[in-house]
Design a protein around this motif. Structure first.
Motif, short mmCIF file in Angstrom:
data_model
loop_
_atom_site.label_atom_id
_atom_site.label_comp_id
_atom_site.label_asym_id
_atom_site.label_seq_id
_atom_site.Cartn_x
_atom_site.Cartn_y
_atom_site.Cartn_z
N ARG A 116 -0.56 6.66 8.20
CA ARG A 116 -0.35 7.03 9.74
C ARG A 116 -1.27 7.51 10.48
O ARG A 116 -1.95 8.77 10.26
CB ARG A 116 1.49 7.67 9.07
CG ARG A 116 1.77 7.45 10.60
CD ARG A 116 2.72 7.99 9.91
NE ARG A 116 3.54 7.04 9.62
CZ ARG A 116 4.64 7.13 8.78
NH1 ARG A 116 6.05 8.34 9.56
NH2 ARG A 116 6.03 6.66 8.30
N VAL B 142 1.17 4.97 17.19
CA VAL B 142 1.33 5.22 15.92
C VAL B 142 0.90 3.54 14.71
O VAL B 142 1.44 3.06 15.65
CB VAL B 142 2.58 6.53 15.32
CG1 VAL B 142 2.34 6.86 14.06
CG2 VAL B 142 2.67 7.29 15.97
N TRP B 143 0.20 4.20 14.15
CA TRP B 143 -0.31 2.49 13.29
C TRP B 143 0.21 2.94 11.65
O TRP B 143 -0.20 4.33 10.84
CB TRP B 143 -0.94 2.33 13.04
CG TRP B 143 -1.43 1.31 14.92
CD1 TRP B 143 -1.04 -0.49 15.33
CD2 TRP B 143 -1.79 2.07 15.40
NE1 TRP B 143 -1.26 -0.18 16.04
CE2 TRP B 143 -1.56 0.99 16.26
CE3 TRP B 143 -2.75 2.84 16.18
CZ2 TRP B 143 -2.70 1.00 17.54
CZ3 TRP B 143 -2.46 3.46 17.08
CH2 TRP B 143 -2.91 1.79 18.02
N ASP B 144 1.02 1.89 10.31
CA ASP B 144 1.19 2.32 9.39
C ASP B 144 -0.07 1.24 8.68
O ASP B 144 0.22 0.58 9.32
CB ASP B 144 2.45 2.59 8.71
CG ASP B 144 3.53 3.69 8.80
OD1 ASP B 144 2.18 4.63 9.23
OD2 ASP B 144 4.48 3.43 8.10
N LEU C 287 0.16 8.96 3.31
CA LEU C 287 0.77 8.90 2.39
C LEU C 287 1.35 8.56 1.22
O LEU C 287 -0.06 8.29 0.51
CB LEU C 287 1.61 7.68 3.77
CG LEU C 287 1.96 7.85 5.08
CD1 LEU C 287 2.66 6.62 6.26
CD2 LEU C 287 2.73 8.61 5.53
N ILE D 250 4.09 1.68 14.39
CA ILE D 250 5.92 1.60 13.72
C ILE D 250 6.89 2.24 15.30
O ILE D 250 6.08 2.61 16.35
CB ILE D 250 5.44 2.77 13.09
CG1 ILE D 250 5.39 3.85 13.41
CG2 ILE D 250 5.20 2.73 11.35
CD1 ILE D 250 4.97 5.23 12.18
N SER E 185 -1.88 7.44 14.19
CA SER E 185 -2.00 8.20 15.51
C SER E 185 -3.23 8.12 16.41
O SER E 185 -4.62 8.76 16.36
CB SER E 185 -0.97 9.14 15.70
OG SER E 185 -1.93 10.88 15.82
N TYR F 18 -4.67 4.02 3.86
CA TYR F 18 -5.49 4.97 4.30
C TYR F 18 -6.86 4.99 4.80
O TYR F 18 -7.47 5.00 5.79
CB TYR F 18 -4.95 5.86 3.28
CG TYR F 18 -6.05 6.97 3.69
CD1 TYR F 18 -5.10 8.28 4.70
CD2 TYR F 18 -6.74 7.74 3.56
CE1 TYR F 18 -5.41 9.19 4.89
CE2 TYR F 18 -8.23 9.22 3.73
CZ TYR F 18 -7.18 9.61 4.91
OH TYR F 18 -7.87 10.78 4.32
N ARG G 126 -1.22 4.22 1.41
CA ARG G 126 -1.08 4.17 2.44
C ARG G 126 -1.38 5.71 3.62
O ARG G 126 -1.59 6.78 3.36
CB ARG G 126 -0.19 4.11 2.93
CG ARG G 126 1.10 3.12 2.11
CD ARG G 126 0.32 1.26 2.34
NE ARG G 126 0.76 0.76 3.34
CZ ARG G 126 0.44 0.17 4.04
NH1 ARG G 126 -0.12 -1.17 3.88
NH2 ARG G 126 1.23 -0.57 5.19
#
Length: 263
Positions: A87, A35-37, A81, A18, A89, A40, A85
């Motif tokens: 996120r 950082v990635w989305d 999230l 992101i 780092s 999970y 999902r």
């Protein structure tokens, strides 16, 4: 800290970086955060495969976009999230060549009888045997006149032998202070250097691949490696501090001279 290579297989689901992250420069290292989305559970497995202070794990299968191929893990985190999902780092460091050089003057106390002992001309060096004979008269009342006149057995002390005798008798000087340069070099590393401690106690002039240090090495004519300290941190980086002490000369009977580096 031993290095470990971790291989982790990711799922076929592609995770996209992101628009956030950071890049920080510090002496000797570069610190980067990505950082990635993505799903999970997949991101959680990636975080679990990371060990702080060890190499960034090598991934097989579909790796997240921009996953680093080198570096040392400083931190890894994943947060959940909505909608299963997550996120993730990843903060990692990479090595950069950066030497931080320093110079200080070290105070050394020397016995007064070493004064002028290393004079280039032999006639400029005090005669320490004659000086000792003259000093021995001080406790003999019958020889006080000779002692007070700076004579021994009818022979007068002269030159630097007389100067030294006067400093001892009239000024009470037992020691004097000299100042010698000490050079230090501090570097940040991502692994233990193979040459750590190898030159300690050897006559060798410091060199640099990163800076012009002729102004430092010119403060003395001979150098002895007198320190090589390594401190590790939990983030996988190391700080190395090397030290050289300068002098007019170092006795090669006491200290080995480092062999020239073969090119």
């Amino acid at each position: 800290m031993a290095d470990s290579d971790t291989t982790n297989t990711t799922s076929s689901i592609v995770m996209h970086p992101i628009a956030s992250g950071s890049l920080t420069k510090q002496p000797g290292i570069q610190i980067k955060t990505l950082v990635w989305d993505g799903p999970y559970e997949t991101l959680e497995k990636l975080v679990e495969s990371c060990i702080v202070g060890r190499k960034v794990p090598t991934l097989t299968g579909s790796a997240p976009e921009e996953w680093p191929s080198a570096g040392i893990v400083s931190a890894a985190e994943v947060v959940r999230l909505k909608g299963l999902r997550g996120r993730m780092s990843l903060t990692y460091t990479t090595l950069e060549t950066c030497e931080v050089w320093g110079l200080e003057m070290m105070e050394i106390q020397k016995p007064i009888k070493t004064w002028m002992a290393g004079a280039e001309k032999k006639e400029d060096r005090p005669d320490l045997q004659l000086l000792a004979n003259w000093e021995a008269q001080a406790s003999n009342p019958s020889l006080q006149a000779e002692y007070n006149a700076y004579k021994y057995n009818g022979t007068a002390l002269t030159g630097n032998t007389l100067e030294l005798a006067m400093m001892i008798r009239e000024e009470g000087i037992e020691h004097y202070v000299v100042y010698t340069p000490v050079i230090t070099c501090t570097t940040r590393l991502n692994e233990i250097p193979s040459d750590i401690g190898a030159d300690n106690g050897k006559i060798t002039t410091p060199t640099s691949s990163d800076a012009n240090i002729t102004g430092l090495t010119g403060t003395a004519t001979a150098w002895l490696k007198t320190g090589d300290r390594l401190t590790g941190a939990i983030d996988g980086t190391y700080t190395r501090v090397q030290q050289w002490t300068g002098a007019d000369k170092w006795n090669t009977n006491l200290y080995e001279t480092k062999a020239p580096t073969q090119s």
